[in-house]
Design a protein around this motif. Structure first.
Motif, PDB file in Angstrom:
ATOM      1  N   LEU A  78       0.826  -1.203   0.000  1.00 24.31           N
ATOM      2  CA  LEU A  78       0.000   0.000   0.000  1.00 24.31           C
ATOM      3  C   LEU A  78       0.867   1.262   0.000  1.00 24.31           C
ATOM      4  O   LEU A  78       0.536   2.256  -0.653  1.00 24.31           O
ATOM      5  N   VAL A  79       1.974   1.227   0.723  1.00 25.48           N
ATOM      6  CA  VAL A  79       2.904   2.363   0.725  1.00 25.48           C
ATOM      7  C   VAL A  79       3.520   2.532  -0.663  1.00 25.48           C
ATOM      8  O   VAL A  79       3.617   3.655  -1.184  1.00 25.48           O
ATOM      9  N   ARG A  80       3.934   1.425  -1.285  1.00 26.19           N
ATOM     10  CA  ARG A  80       4.526   1.512  -2.614  1.00 26.19           C
ATOM     11  C   ARG A  80       3.535   2.097  -3.618  1.00 26.19           C
ATOM     12  O   ARG A  80       3.900   2.920  -4.464  1.00 26.19           O
ATOM     13  N   LEU A  81       2.285   1.699  -3.520  1.00 20.83           N
ATOM     14  CA  LEU A  81       1.280   2.170  -4.473  1.00 20.83           C
ATOM     15  C   LEU A  81       0.933   3.637  -4.256  1.00 20.83           C
ATOM     16  O   LEU A  81       0.668   4.363  -5.224  1.00 20.83           O
ATOM     17  N   VAL A  82       0.939   4.098  -3.014  1.00 23.12           N
ATOM     18  CA  VAL A  82       0.635   5.516  -2.807  1.00 23.12           C
ATOM     19  C   VAL A  82       1.809   6.373  -3.294  1.00 23.12           C
ATOM     20  O   VAL A  82       1.607   7.491  -3.805  1.00 23.12           O
ATOM     21  N   LYS A  83       3.023   5.868  -3.195  1.00 28.30           N
ATOM     22  CA  LYS A  83       4.168   6.591  -3.759  1.00 28.30           C
ATOM     23  C   LYS A  83       4.037   6.679  -5.273  1.00 28.30           C
ATOM     24  O   LYS A  83       4.323   7.727  -5.879  1.00 28.30           O
ATOM     25  N   ARG A  84       3.592   5.592  -5.891  1.00 28.49           N
ATOM     26  CA  ARG A  84       3.365   5.615  -7.333  1.00 28.49           C
ATOM     27  C   ARG A  84       2.277   6.622  -7.676  1.00 28.49           C
ATOM     28  O   ARG A  84       2.411   7.376  -8.645  1.00 28.49           O
ATOM     29  N   ALA A  85       1.214   6.642  -6.885  1.00 39.22           N
ATOM     30  CA  ALA A  85       0.119   7.566  -7.158  1.00 39.22           C
ATOM     31  C   ALA A  85       0.583   9.011  -7.049  1.00 39.22           C
ATOM     32  O   ALA A  85       0.200   9.863  -7.866  1.00 39.22           O
ATOM     33  N   ARG A  86       1.403   9.307  -6.057  1.00 41.38           N
ATOM     34  CA  ARG A  86       1.848  10.686  -5.848  1.00 41.38           C
ATOM     35  C   ARG A  86       2.804  11.141  -6.957  1.00 41.38           C
ATOM     36  O   ARG A  86       2.911  12.340  -7.225  1.00 41.38           O
ATOM     37  N   SER A  87       3.458  10.176  -7.588  1.00 42.21           N
ATOM     38  CA  SER A  87       4.382  10.537  -8.669  1.00 42.21           C
ATOM     39  C   SER A  87       3.683  10.638 -10.019  1.00 42.21           C
ATOM     40  O   SER A  87       4.295  11.003 -11.007  1.00 42.21           O
ATOM     41  N   THR A  88       2.379  10.281 -10.042  1.00 40.78           N
ATOM     42  CA  THR A  88       1.609  10.319 -11.277  1.00 40.78           C
ATOM     43  C   THR A  88       1.012  11.696 -11.471  1.00 40.78           C
ATOM     44  O   THR A  88       0.405  12.251 -10.560  1.00 40.78           O
TER      45      THR A  88
END
Length: 239
Positions: free
Chosen positions: A227-237
């Motif tokens: 979940l942490v990895r995916l929110v980092k991906r979301a914030r970089s999008t």
């Protein structure tokens, strides 16, 4: 779980099924007159077993009480200009009544409006014990699957309620980013309704969305990392 082209047929089938809010349930008419198809709300357990909440007054329930064999069509073709190029999965098995409180909780988390009638005497929860699946993932990509179900992850099941409470209470911004940045959904107020080894379910009113993981998670720590990895991906999008 990974890109569609690298998934096994079973992984593809579970991904299509888990993303569905509704499905078409096929039963055999109790009077022997032939097959009967109807629309039902559907949720899925951790291993991708379908869960239903249906009324004894409904034709399909009377049918399966006489003959529990069912097929369930999960349609993933929405948004395709040519629907027959999109994925769909048929699950075959037996529908059996369930009194498991976890089945009830998982279904109502995905379909909160069903709580208005879930306690009525004529309604009951059912699990479909899947014996095989058939996926059509597009022209020429057709498979019968005997290993549709995912292996159980008891540690994750035990931690699910705490994970959801934490994410929906302390990290609503992250959940919103999953919905809008990673899944292209609109509107505020998205919540996590469930988590399983392959992903997480999001709800907003009557809308549902499926957030797939890139790897299998089997406990709370692995789920937190994903979940942490995916929110980092979301914030970089880019918005």
């Amino acid at each position: 779980m990974g890109e569609a082209g690298t998934r096994t047929p079973a992984e593809q089938a579970r991904a299509v099924a888990r993303a569905c809010r509704t499905a078409t349930l096929a039963t055999a008419m109790a009077d022997g007159s032939g097959p009967y198809a109807s629309l039902v709300l559907v949720a899925f357990d951790h291993d991708a077993t379908p869960l239903l909440l249906i009324s004894r007054l409904a034709e399909h329930t009377r049918n399966l009480e006489a003959d529990p064999r069912v097929s369930l069509l999960c349609d993933g073709t929405a948004g395709f200009d040519e629907p027959l190029t999109g994925p769909r999965v048929t699950l075959q098995g037996h529908a059996l009544r369930s009194a498991d409180p976890q089945d009830r909780a998982r279904f109502l988390a995905r379909h909160p409006s069903a709580g208005m009638y879930a306690g009525f005497a004529d309604f009951a929860f059912y699990r479909i014990t899947v014996e095989r699946a058939h996926i059509v993932a597009g022209f020429g990509r057709i498979h019968w699957i005997k290993d549709y179900l995912l292996d159980a992850a008891p540690a994750l099941r035990e931690a699910e309620a705490d994970i959801l409470a934490h994410m929906n209470g302390e990290h609503t911004d992250a959940v919103q980013l999953y919905a809008t940045r990673l899944l292209g959904r609109s509107g505020d107020g998205w919540r996590l309704s469930g988590i399983d080894p392959e992903g997480a379910d999001l709800v907003r009113g009557n809308d549902v969305a499926r957030l797939g993981f890139d790897r299998i998670v089997t406990d709370a720590e692995a789920a937190r990392a994903e979940l942490v990895r995916l929110v980092k991906r979301a914030r970089s999008t880019a918005t």
